[in-house]
Design a protein around this motif. Structure first.
Motif, PDB file in Angstrom:
ATOM      1  N   UNK A 199      -3.247  -1.250   2.144  1.00 34.16           N
ATOM      2  CA  UNK A 199      -1.951  -1.925   2.078  1.00 34.16           C
ATOM      3  C   UNK A 199      -2.020  -3.265   2.815  1.00 34.16           C
ATOM      4  N   UNK A 200      -1.875  -4.362   2.079  1.00 39.12           N
ATOM      5  CA  UNK A 200      -1.935  -5.708   2.656  1.00 39.12           C
ATOM      6  C   UNK A 200      -0.627  -6.438   2.377  1.00 39.12           C
ATOM      7  N   UNK A 201      -0.051  -7.008   3.417  1.00 41.34           N
ATOM      8  CA  UNK A 201       1.158  -7.815   3.256  1.00 41.34           C
ATOM      9  C   UNK A 201       0.798  -9.283   3.453  1.00 41.34           C
ATOM     10  N   UNK A 206       7.065  15.889  -5.109  1.00 42.77           N
ATOM     11  CA  UNK A 206       7.558  15.551  -6.455  1.00 42.77           C
ATOM     12  C   UNK A 206       8.628  14.473  -6.374  1.00 42.77           C
ATOM     13  N   UNK A 207       9.520  14.609  -5.404  1.00 37.64           N
ATOM     14  CA  UNK A 207      10.572  13.605  -5.218  1.00 37.64           C
ATOM     15  C   UNK A 207       9.968  12.238  -4.915  1.00 37.64           C
ATOM     16  N   UNK A 208       9.010  12.193  -3.997  1.00 41.97           N
ATOM     17  CA  UNK A 208       8.388  10.923  -3.637  1.00 41.97           C
ATOM     18  C   UNK A 208       7.610  10.305  -4.798  1.00 41.97           C
ATOM     19  N   UNK A 209       6.993  11.166  -5.622  1.00 42.26           N
ATOM     20  CA  UNK A 209       6.256  10.649  -6.783  1.00 42.26           C
ATOM     21  C   UNK A 209       7.196  10.052  -7.830  1.00 42.26           C
ATOM     22  N   UNK A 210       8.415  10.574  -7.897  1.00 40.86           N
ATOM     23  CA  UNK A 210       9.330  10.189  -8.972  1.00 40.86           C
ATOM     24  C   UNK A 210      10.249   9.015  -8.631  1.00 40.86           C
ATOM     25  N   UNK A 211      10.398   8.649  -7.376  1.00 41.68           N
ATOM     26  CA  UNK A 211      11.305   7.550  -7.057  1.00 41.68           C
ATOM     27  C   UNK A 211      10.682   6.217  -7.480  1.00 41.68           C
ATOM     28  N   UNK A 212      11.526   5.237  -7.699  1.00 41.99           N
ATOM     29  CA  UNK A 212      11.051   3.961  -8.251  1.00 41.99           C
ATOM     30  C   UNK A 212      10.562   2.983  -7.180  1.00 41.99           C
ATOM     31  N   UNK A 213      10.662   3.323  -5.910  1.00 43.26           N
ATOM     32  CA  UNK A 213      10.138   2.479  -4.837  1.00 43.26           C
ATOM     33  C   UNK A 213       8.716   2.919  -4.494  1.00 43.26           C
ATOM     34  N   UNK A 214       7.936   1.976  -3.992  1.00 47.89           N
ATOM     35  CA  UNK A 214       6.585   2.310  -3.541  1.00 47.89           C
ATOM     36  C   UNK A 214       6.694   3.073  -2.224  1.00 47.89           C
ATOM     37  N   UNK A 215       5.954   4.170  -2.122  1.00 42.14           N
ATOM     38  CA  UNK A 215       5.956   4.982  -0.900  1.00 42.14           C
ATOM     39  C   UNK A 215       4.515   5.230  -0.477  1.00 42.14           C
ATOM     40  N   UNK A 262       4.082   4.298  -7.868  1.00 45.14           N
ATOM     41  CA  UNK A 262       4.506   2.893  -7.765  1.00 45.14           C
ATOM     42  C   UNK A 262       3.631   2.163  -6.750  1.00 45.14           C
ATOM     43  N   UNK A 263       3.339   2.814  -5.633  1.00 50.19           N
ATOM     44  CA  UNK A 263       2.457   2.215  -4.628  1.00 50.19           C
ATOM     45  C   UNK A 263       1.038   2.073  -5.160  1.00 50.19           C
ATOM     46  N   UNK A 264       0.609   2.990  -6.018  1.00 54.03           N
ATOM     47  CA  UNK A 264      -0.718   2.878  -6.637  1.00 54.03           C
ATOM     48  C   UNK A 264      -0.810   1.592  -7.448  1.00 54.03           C
ATOM     49  N   UNK A 265       0.248   1.310  -8.212  1.00 57.53           N
ATOM     50  CA  UNK A 265       0.260   0.096  -9.041  1.00 57.53           C
ATOM     51  C   UNK A 265       0.252  -1.152  -8.163  1.00 57.53           C
ATOM     52  N   UNK A 266       1.073  -1.162  -7.126  1.00 59.51           N
ATOM     53  CA  UNK A 266       1.181  -2.339  -6.258  1.00 59.51           C
ATOM     54  C   UNK A 266      -0.080  -2.594  -5.428  1.00 59.51           C
TER      55      UNK A 266
END
Length: 198
Positions: free
Chosen positions: A183-185, A138-147, A162-166
């Motif tokens: 995940x591509x950089x 829940x914590x990881x889902x709610x933070x504003x950074x991509x995880x 957030x990571x889903x969007x990115x």
């Protein structure tokens, strides 16, 4: 211990009463006895015991293994088997239900008490672990950074919104995939692909 409720599932009435008597002498509460698999499920739902002592071979259309499976799936209550059967086939069927113990008849009172205490302790620890995992997720889902989390082989085990969007990947689709597929950089200036840090 006095508040610990144990449901006894045993189709032999004399054996069931003996187990009930022994449990009461140990300080446990036995709110009910069930004589069939179907009755075990019904009484588990009604009583919500802390633990179920289950005979594997029950009369009727549902044996103890199937009853234990349903009790674990529906109510998340630990089951300890008490049985006279120790053959490989019975053990294999029983282990699929992830029992918290397996006691062979005839048994000593001390063995029964140890099995119950260990099962209750293990169930408590598993519950605490599950709660911690849920809190962490829940914590990881709610933070504003991509995880994005991966296992040691680089396969995705978690991706937050957030990571889903990115990435454009939904968690359900990304989990189990190699991280370099999801995940591509890209270098900001040269637009060249950067080695995946995961």
């Amino acid at each position: 211990m006095a508040n610990t409720q144990i449901l006894v599932v045993e189709d032999e009435s004399i054996v069931a009463k003996d187990i009930q008597k022994r449990l009461k002498e140990m300080g446990y509460t036995v709110p009910a006895i069930a004589f069939s698999g179907e009755e075990a499920i019904h009484k588990t739902e009604m009583v919500q015991p802390d633990l179920v002592l289950m005979d594997i071979m029950l009369r009727g259309s549902m044996d103890g293994v199937e009853a234990a499976r349903q009790i674990r799936e529906r109510f998340h209550i630990p089951v300890v088997y008490i049985t006279a059967y120790s053959d490989a086939q019975t053990l294999k069927r029983a282990e699929v239900t992830q029992p918290f113990g397996y006691i062979l008849k005839p048994f000593e009172e001390k063995d029964l008490q140890i099995a119950i205490q260990m099962a209750l302790y293990r169930h408590k620890i598993e519950r605490q672990l599950k709660e911690s995992q849920e809190w962490f997720a829940t914590t990881l889902r709610c933070i504003s950074d991509a995880v994005i989390a991966t296992d040691k082989n680089g396969y995705i085990t978690f991706i937050n919104p957030v990571a889903e969007v990115l990435t454009g990947w939904k968690q359900a689709d990304a989990v189990g995939k190699a991280s370099d597929k999801v995940f591509h950089l890209i270098h900001e200036e040269t637009r060249a692909t950067i080695e995946n840090p995961l």
